[in-house]
Enzyme design. Structure first.
Site, PDB file in Angstrom:
ATOM      1  CE  LYS A 113      -4.329  -1.862   1.629  1.00  0.00           C
ATOM      2  NZ  LYS A 113      -3.970  -3.282   1.896  1.00  0.00           N
TER       3      LYS A 113
HETATM    4  C1  LIG Z   1      -4.622  -4.398   1.275  1.00  0.00           C
HETATM    5  C2  LIG Z   1      -3.884  -5.686   1.195  1.00  0.00           C
HETATM    6  C3  LIG Z   1      -4.282  -6.724   0.316  1.00  0.00           C
HETATM    7  C4  LIG Z   1      -5.531  -6.636  -0.539  1.00  0.00           C
HETATM    8  O1  LIG Z   1      -5.406  -5.696  -1.579  1.00  0.00           O
HETATM    9  P1  LIG Z   1      -6.726  -5.102  -2.289  1.00  0.00           P
HETATM   10  O2  LIG Z   1      -6.229  -3.991  -3.137  1.00  0.00           O
HETATM   11  O3  LIG Z   1      -7.623  -4.626  -1.174  1.00  0.00           O
HETATM   12  O4  LIG Z   1      -7.347  -6.210  -3.078  1.00  0.00           O
HETATM   13  C5  LIG Z   1      -3.499  -7.864   0.245  1.00  0.00           C
HETATM   14  N1  LIG Z   1      -2.398  -8.017   1.019  1.00  0.00           N
HETATM   15  C6  LIG Z   1      -1.995  -7.049   1.883  1.00  0.00           C
HETATM   16  C7  LIG Z   1      -0.792  -7.289   2.714  1.00  0.00           C
HETATM   17  C8  LIG Z   1      -2.722  -5.853   2.001  1.00  0.00           C
HETATM   18  O5  LIG Z   1      -2.316  -4.911   2.873  1.00  0.00           O
END
Ligand SMILES: *Cc1c(COP(=O)(O)O)cnc(C)c1O
Length: 473
Positions: A113
């Site tokens: 993220k």
């Molecule tokens: C947010 C997240 C996901 C999921 O991603 P999306 O964009 O919500 O599908 C998967 N793995 C981790 C570690 C995350 O922080």
């Protein structure tokens, strides 16, 4: 490039108009009016660019109201080795002939993220300065999103962050990551309650338009188009790292929750990146796998949503999914609105017609599910075979990626977090502690900064009022 809503509002908005917005006024999500096609000549040219320059080329296709030089300065500042740990920014690690890991988790909070959120922080600061405005970001977190937002917004001009988290319910590591920030514009608010209580308070305050306007409240949630756009870049980047020429096709395996990450993969494919399959992996919360297997989308109630060992994928509905449905229905906004504004609120589900479902299948998606036992087995197997530790979310993606990969087509599995964030599951799988980046040694012993409050919106609101006039900015 202009942006429209998935629910029929045809007002065309510029990028900087939607940057600081959440939903479109009609409740839909913002989408670009079209996808620019990247032809063979452009692909060839992009192949050799360093990460920040590739990001600039892709951003420029979608952002035409920020001067290129300014955008260039922003991406260089964002995608820098001192923030993401290496000049590649997103390294590719080959596991065996058919499978590689695309390592997206070397940013400040050790999860993918950061890649989008760090860009968002710089774009927000730029746009707010240009307008002479300030923004108070109000959010709720159970872990990953909140810390990524705080590390992206810390010390930024014109921005304050008020992040609610359930008191005593995050892991010690996650809590220390957030609470150790000493920046004056970051406010950690520990709520006596669970995550849903935090989220309810955010909803109450955001739905109160008068409060929202007077306190200049904004969000950084996963439906923000700029976040999706930032993620499109690493699909191109990963493709170039994994292949020798632009004839080859690859598949991507994506551990999915809110459908943000894989939505960016879909956008890259629509831009004609040579993609074979988009392999969507869910954990026990398999709303999306169910949809791609059956054509029925059925959201879960909170008591049907499992708490799993890949917690960032524990979703009851996928907030970006409407974007894909809009495209898959050939951008029929009436039908999209019918599904998301009528059927879902009324019945909690919708089902595509056989013809619509057949059309979905032309978008390259395949899907699968991974359980706690699968996760442990995959972490163990990866450790035994390559002496490599992966986190539980990455393990879900890798498990389904291997299951659905085709001979002769490389699969790039997306690493979405580092194992250091999920020590308990790593210990359960391989009976040892995960490695932690040196910079984070002793994190839990740093001085912490937070306030604790009861789960009541009016108390949180008063705290915002008291701190909205801080001169810290
Ligand atoms: C947010 C997240 C996901 C999921 O991603 P999306 O964009 O919500 O599908 C998967 N793995 C981790 C570690 C995350 O922080």
């Amino acid at each position: 490039m202009r942006y429209i809503s998935t629910r029929g509002d045809q007002t065309e908005r510029a990028f900087s108009e939607i940057l600081l917005e959440g939903l479109a006024p009609d409740g839909g999500l913002y989408m670009p009016t079209h996808y620019p096609v990247v032809d063979k000549a452009a692909l060839a040219k992009w192949r050799t660019l360093p990460y920040p320059e590739l990001a600039l080329e892709i951003l420029c296709l979608y952002v035409d109201d920020i001067p290129r030089d300014d955008l260039s300065a922003i991406v260089r500042r964002t995608y820098a080795p001192d923030i993401f740990g290496s000049p590649e920014i997103v390294p590719l690690q080959r596991l065996d002939t058919g499978v590689s890991l695309l390592k997206l988790s070397n940013g400040p909070t050790l999860a993918f993220k950061d890649i989008a959120m760090q860009l968002l922080g710089n774009l927000f600061e730029y746009e707010l300065q240009r307008r002479g405005e300030v923004l108070n970001i109000l959010g709720a977190t159970s872990g990953d999103t909140g810390s990524a937002a705080e590390y992206a917004m810390r010390g930024k001009q014109g921005i304050r962050v008020f992040m609610l988290s359930p008191h005593g319910r995050m892991s010690a590591f996650q809590q220390a990551q957030m609470f150790s920030l000493q920046d004056r514009n970051i406010h950690n608010i520990a709520i006596d309650g669970v995550f849903d209580d935090c989220q309810d308070i955010v909803k109450v305050m955001s739905n109160d338009l008068e409060t929202k306007r007077s306190l200049k409240i904004g969000t950084v949630n996963s439906i923000n188009w700029a976040r999706i756009l930032a993620q499109v870049v690493y699909y191109f980047w990963g493709y170039f790292q994994a292949t020798r020429d632009n004839q080859e096709r690859v598949s991507f395996a994506v551990p999915s929750g809110n459908f943000g990450n894989i939505c960016a993969a879909h956008v890259a494919r629509m831009m004609e990146l040579p993609v074979e399959h988009l392999i969507l992996a869910t954990n026990e919360n398999d709303v999306l796998h169910e949809f791609f297997s059956s054509g029925e989308y059925r959201v879960r109630k909170s008591h049907e949503t499992f708490e799993t060992s890949s917690p960032s994928m524990d979703i009851s509905k996928a907030s970006n999914f409407e974007r894909f449905i809009f495209d898959a229905l050939d951008r029929n906004a009436t039908r999209t609105r019918h599904f998301f504004a009528d059927e879902l609120p009324k019945t909690g589900r919708f089902r595509l017609t056989p013809k619509e479902y057949a059309r979905i299948r032309t978008f390259g998606f395949v899907s699968g599910k991974s359980t706690h036992a699968d996760r442990l087995a995959t972490i163990r197997d990866t450790w035994t075979r390559y002496s490599l530790m992966i986190d539980p979310h990455t393990a879900d993606g890798l498990k389904v990626g291997r299951e659905r990969s085709l001979t002769g087509v490389q699969t790039l599995a997306l690493e979405t977090a580092l194992p250091a964030k999920f020590a308990a599951t790593i210990r359960e799988a391989i009976n040892r502690d995960p490695d932690r980046p040196k910079s984070l040694a002793g994190l839990e012993d740093l001085p912490m900064r937070s306030v604790t409050m009861p789960a009541r919106a009016e108390i949180v609101k008063q705290f915002l009022i008291d701190h909205c006039n801080d001169r810290a900015l």
